[in-house]
Structures are given as structure tokens and as C-alpha cells.
Design an enzyme around this catalytic site. Structure first.
Site, short mmCIF file in Angstrom:
data_model
loop_
_atom_site.label_atom_id
_atom_site.label_comp_id
_atom_site.label_asym_id
_atom_site.label_seq_id
_atom_site.Cartn_x
_atom_site.Cartn_y
_atom_site.Cartn_z
N SER A 16 5.33 2.01 -5.82
CA SER A 16 4.83 2.54 -4.55
C SER A 16 3.62 3.44 -4.78
O SER A 16 2.59 3.00 -5.23
CB SER A 16 5.96 3.26 -3.81
N ASP B 66 -1.06 2.59 0.70
CA ASP B 66 -0.73 2.91 -0.68
C ASP B 66 -0.72 1.62 -1.52
O ASP B 66 -0.91 0.53 -0.99
CB ASP B 66 0.59 3.67 -0.76
N ASP C 271 1.35 -0.48 -2.84
CA ASP C 271 2.15 -1.66 -2.46
C ASP C 271 2.12 -1.90 -0.97
O ASP C 271 2.84 -2.76 -0.45
CB ASP C 271 3.58 -1.56 -2.98
#
Length: 556
Positions: free
Chosen positions: A142, A297, A299
Site C-alpha cells: 500500500s 497511493d 496500489d
């Protein structure tokens, strides 16, 4: 097996990845060897997340293989479809880890469906359901710093696995020797046997179709100028496609952050929650003068924005965006006649109380769940099981995660980017920026100020320190905050309102609320502060005084 024996074994057997072999041969520090081998990297409720490198407490192909073997063993003991979808993002070794997982899946006689290139995490949640898989794996950390990677596991419903399933998978993993008990074929063998299959482009297009169905626009080209940064992650393809679909064509991508790069060279912490990550975008905004700065972000499951305010740009917080989108969705669905009967929105226990006021104003049932979007996904699944999926209109968490439809079971920055752009254009047509729209909501519902403080504790000693902080807070709870009596203490570890037990503490006064929890994905203790006052400056000062008190008493 003691730590030195583990280290010696790895030097002998961990030879498939040259990077790991080189690391191991260069290790001489006893402390560094201890940190890498004192435990197995924890498989928690969301899977694995850790620093990339050699050792049982690091992210590497052997830890990935073992976790995948455990997942396969679990899945083979169920009646679920014997297939697993795989996605990955731009992080270091993400593509390698994804392919290694596919090799293990194929060796176990299951089918691995793998995306041909990096894609947003929500597209993995989508693929699990679209392809009818028994599980899903997304290789991502992430928004963590570049040294991290992770391995998120999804159930057949497209939601991150439940606590019970995570425990069952962990049991399978724990029974395995990391080298000797893992089945493996070559990628060529897996493809030849039809057990490693590339996910077709139609799957991604169907995902975009599903996102577009959540559009609240009246159609046609939208008058909006956007600067977008994917933060060197996986969002570029899908975000640009969905914006084109809804009629937004004036999009300038931040050049330094356009292309996938797991080193994240422009920001050490690629998180749109953090101003530093958005600085390149902000600098470009001052030249281009857009209506909106949009950031996702690595992902592409979280979205952050900045909007014009005077001569500069104002960052909108996750809580503010959650409230703005909730209000906009309710307003628009009432206008166009698509608001369902008994509508439901979902948020988390650490998200702003302002959401309660907005939901009540529109007659929306607001459900609160534990931190983590998987718990929002579970609420969507419950509504779907009851044949009431249409009641769900929106879910959000303060950490920049949003979802307005049941097409996936995880936060979706593609969906959120579309809605945010539509909302910005809608307000622009009425002579307002999002900053002005947010200020109008504060005028209507009151000034709710939410702040987050994180305290980092690295390594084995850090884990012990975090446990000690939580124990001290339980045993010696604060009696007052900012000079006001603590009127309520909630320990979510005891189980509250039917929620699963969780290591979270909540303290309330008549004008403030504080929640403290160890992060489930990072070596941090997080402190969520919330205050309501007649103006934002006073609320901010209240939060700061409370944070100073807690830091001095408990975080030292």
C-alpha cells in the site's frame, strides 16, 4: 531452532534469489541477524507486510512461497473454487513475488489467474468475483515506505479474509517447513498445464464498467482541469481511463511521479495523506492552476486531493473527503431519484463523528466498524446476503479509503477519483470550490477537528514497547483530558456492540474523543484525536493539548 541455526540454514538453502544470497553472505552484525530471524514475519488478518530482504522476518520469495502453500492447503480443504486470482503493484519485487505465488498455486493443482501487468488493488478484489475464484492475493504494501512489500489475501467474496479464515490459513502456514514443504513448478510448466492463466483484458474493462455505473454525473463533458499523480504506482492506467469515460480530458500527470517505480524517488513515504508526497503535484498546480489535484497511493486504493484556496492549494483530509462525498452522494441521489429505501453508509470507529450528523440529516443509517476496510466490506456482504445490496450507498475510512458501490469489497481509488472529480465539477458549476463546500458543511454541522499522531517503534524491542504502552493505558487510564473529566472509557478488546475483539482503547470527554491502537500494518501506535468546538482553531488547540498530555504520560 535457534537464531544462529536458522541463519546458517538460510545461507545454505536460500539460493534461488541472488539478492538474498548476497545479503546473507554479507551479514555479520548479531543484532541484524537477530532482527531478521528472531521470528516468522507475522501473518495477520490482512496477510503479510514487512521489510524486503533475507530472513524469516522479512519479505522474500521463501516467505511468499510458504504463505502461498499454506493458503493452498487451506483452500484444498474447503468446497470453494480451486483457483486464486493474483494482482500486484509497482513495489520492489512485486512482480517476482506474484509469479512465485503462481508457481506454488499451479504446483498444488489449483489454477492461478494473474494480471499481465501491475493494476490497482481494487481490480484484484473485482477479479476474484468476476472469475469465480476461491481466493485472491495482491502483492502490495500500500502506502508504506519503499523498503516494504506485502501479501494481502482475499476471500471468495472479494473481501480481505475474515479473522477466522486468517487464523485457519496461519495454522496451515505454521505447520510448514519454509524450504522442504513447499510445492513448486516452473512458470512454463504451470502455463503448459493450464494452471497459470493470464487474466484477460475483458476483466479489467468490466471493472471499469462497474465503476462507471456508480457515476452521478448527468453525462457529457465535464468542465474540470485536473492535475494527477499516481505516486509512481499502479493507478495511472485505470484512473486516466475512468476520467476519460466520464468526460474529463484536461488531465496533466505529474511527470516525476508518472511511471511505476518502487523506489519512490520523489518521496520517502508515498502516501497521499502526507503533504510531502503531494509536493510535486502542488508545485505543478501553482503553474497549471487546475481545479483539483488528485493523488492515488502506489496500489491505488487510497485517494488524496488538494483544491484551490486563495493563491494556493488546500489539502483535504480523509475525514473531510468522507463527509464531502457522503453529503454529495446523498444530495445527488435524492435529486435524481436513486436514493434507496433505508439507505446505509459505513465508516470506522476512528473516523469523524461529523459523519453521524450528515447521515442523520439525510435519513441514512450509519454503521461503525473496526479499523480496516475489510470490515466495511463485510457489511456490504451482509447486505448482499440479505438481498439488500442496493441499500449500501457509501463507505469510508479516515485513512483516505472510499467506496460507493458493491462492485468490489475493498477501498477503491478509481471509484473515489471518479466521484471526487464529478463532485468538484458539480460545485464548480455552482461557483464553489471543494474548500468552500467543506467550510459550508462546517457552518451547518459544527467544527469537527480530527488529528492523527503516530509513534514508531521498530524491531523486536519496539513490539514490546507498543504492548507496554497499551497495557499502561488500560491499567492507568487517564482520568481527565485537557482539564475535562473522562466520562467514558471503551476497551474494544473486551468486545463492544457485537464488534470483533480488537486492541483499541477509546477515551471520551464532553467535547473530545481519543482512540489509541497499534497499527496492524506498520510498527506504530496510532492516536486518533477528535474535538468539536465553535471554531476550528479552538478545536485544533484542544487536540494539541490532549496529545501533549498523552505523549508525556504514556508514549515516552
Amino acid at each position: 531452532m535457534d537464531i544462529q541455526s536458522r541463519f546458517t540454514l538460510w545461507k545454505k538453502k536460500a539460493i534461488d534469489d541472488p539478492d538474498l544470497a548476497a545479503e546473507l553472505s554479507g551479514l555479520t552484525s548479531e543484532q541484524e541477524i537477530f532482527e531478521r530471524f528472531y521470528r516468522d514475519l507475522e501473518f495477520g488478518t490482512g496477510g503479510l507486510r514487512g521489510v524486503i530482504g533475507a530472513g524469516t522476518n522479512r519479505m522474500n520469495i521463501y516467505v511468499i512461497r510458504r504463505a502461498t502453500q499454506g493458503l493452498c492447503n487451506y483452500l484444498k480443504g474447503t468446497r470453494l473454487p480451486q483457483s486464486i486470482a493474483i494482482g500486484y503493484d509497482s513495489r520492489i519485487k512485486s512482480d517476482l513475488f506474484a509469479r512465485e505465488a503462481a508457481r506454488v498455486i499451479a504446483a498444488n493443482g489449483l489454477t492461478a489467474y494473474i494480471y499481465p501487468r501491475l493494476e490497482p488493488t481494487p481490480t484484484l478484489s473485482w477479479a476474484v468475483r468476476y472469475l469465480g475464484c476461491g481466493a485472491g492475493v495482491c502483492v502490495t504494501a500500500s502506502h508504506n515506505p519503499a523498503k516494504y512489500n506485502g501479501y494481502k489475501v482475499y476471500g471468495s467474496d472479494g473481501c480481505q479474509i475474515t479473522l477466522d479464515v486468517a487464523a485457519a490459513v496461519l495454522k496451515e502456514i505454521s505447520a510448514l517447513d519454509i524450504f522442504d514443504d513447499v510445492k513448486l513448478v516452473t512458470e512454463e510448466e504451470g502455463r503448459a498445464a493450464g494452471k497459470i492463466v493470464t487474466i484477460d483484458e475483458s476483466c479489467l474493462e468490466a471493472f471499469l464498467d462497474a465503476v462507471q455505473q456508480r457515476s452521478l454525473s448527468d453525462g457529457g463533458k465535464l468542465d474540470l482541469k485536473v492535475v494527477y499523480t499516481p505516486l509512481n504506482g499502479a493507478g495511472l492506467e485505470c484512473v486516466k481511463k475512468i476520467l476519460t469515460r466520464i468526460g474529463i480530458t484536461d488531465v496533466t500527470v505529474v511527470p516525476e511521479q508518472e511511471h511505476p517505480d518502487g523506489t519512490f524517488p520523489t518521496c520517502p513515504y508515498p502516501n497521499p495523506e502526507i503533504r510531502e508526497a503531494m509536493e510535486k503535484g502542488l508545485a505543478l498546480c501553482r503553474k497549471v492552476k487546475p481545479d483539483l489535484l488528485l493523488g492515488t497511493d502506489p496500489d491505488c486504493d487510497r485517494m488524496g486531493v488538494a483544491v484551490p484556496e486563495g493563491e494556493d492549494y488546500r489539502l483535504i483530509t480523509g475525514n473531510e473527503m468522507g463527509v464531502l462525498l457522503l453529503d454529495y452522494i446523498c444530495r445527488r441521489r435524492l435529486e435524481n431519484g436513486t436514493m434507496p429505501e433505508r439507505p446505509v453508509a459505513v465508516t470506522t470507529i476512528v473516523s469523524t463523528d461529523m459523519a453521524d450528523a450528515v447521515a442523520a440529516d439525510y435519513g441514512v443509517e450509519l454503521r461503525r466498524v473496526l479499523t480496516g476496510f475489510k470490515f466495511i466490506g463485510e457489511q456490504i456482504a451482509l447486505l448482499e446476503a440479505a438481498g439488500e445490496i442496493d441499500r449500501y450507498i457509501f463507505g469510508f475510512e479516515e485513512s483516505y479509503g472510499y467506496l460507493s458501490g458493491g462492485h468490489v469489497r475493498d477501498k477503491d481509488a478509481v471509484n473515489a477519483s471518479m466521484l471526487c472529480c464529478e463532485m468538484t465539477a458539480w460545485y464548480k458549476a455552482r461557483g464553489m470550490t471543494l474548500a468552500q463546500a467543506m467550510d459550508a458543511l462546517y457552518m451547518k454541522y459544527g467544527c469537527y477537528r480530527n488529528d492523527l499522531a503516530s509513534f514508531t517503534f521498530e524491531g523486536a524491542e519496539g513490539m514490546q514497547k507498543m504492548a507496554a504502552i497499551m497495557e499502561n493505558l488500560r491499567v492507568n487510564s487517564p482520568k481527565a483530558l485537557d482539564g475535562k473529566v473522562v466520562t467514558k472509557v471503551v476497551d474494544y478488546q473486551a468486545g463492544v456492540s457485537g464488534l470483533p475483539r480488537s486492541n483499541v482503547l477509546e477515551f471520551q470527554t464532553d467535547s473530545a474523543k481519543v482512540l489509541v491502537r497499534p497499527s496492524g500494518t506498520e510498527p506504530k501506535v496510532k492516536v486518533y484525536l477528535s474535538a468539536r468546538a465553535s471554531n476550528m482553531a479552538d478545536a485544533a488547540k484542544m487536540n494539541q493539548r490532549i496529545l501533549t498530555e498523552l505523549t508525556g504520560q504514556y508514549m515516552g
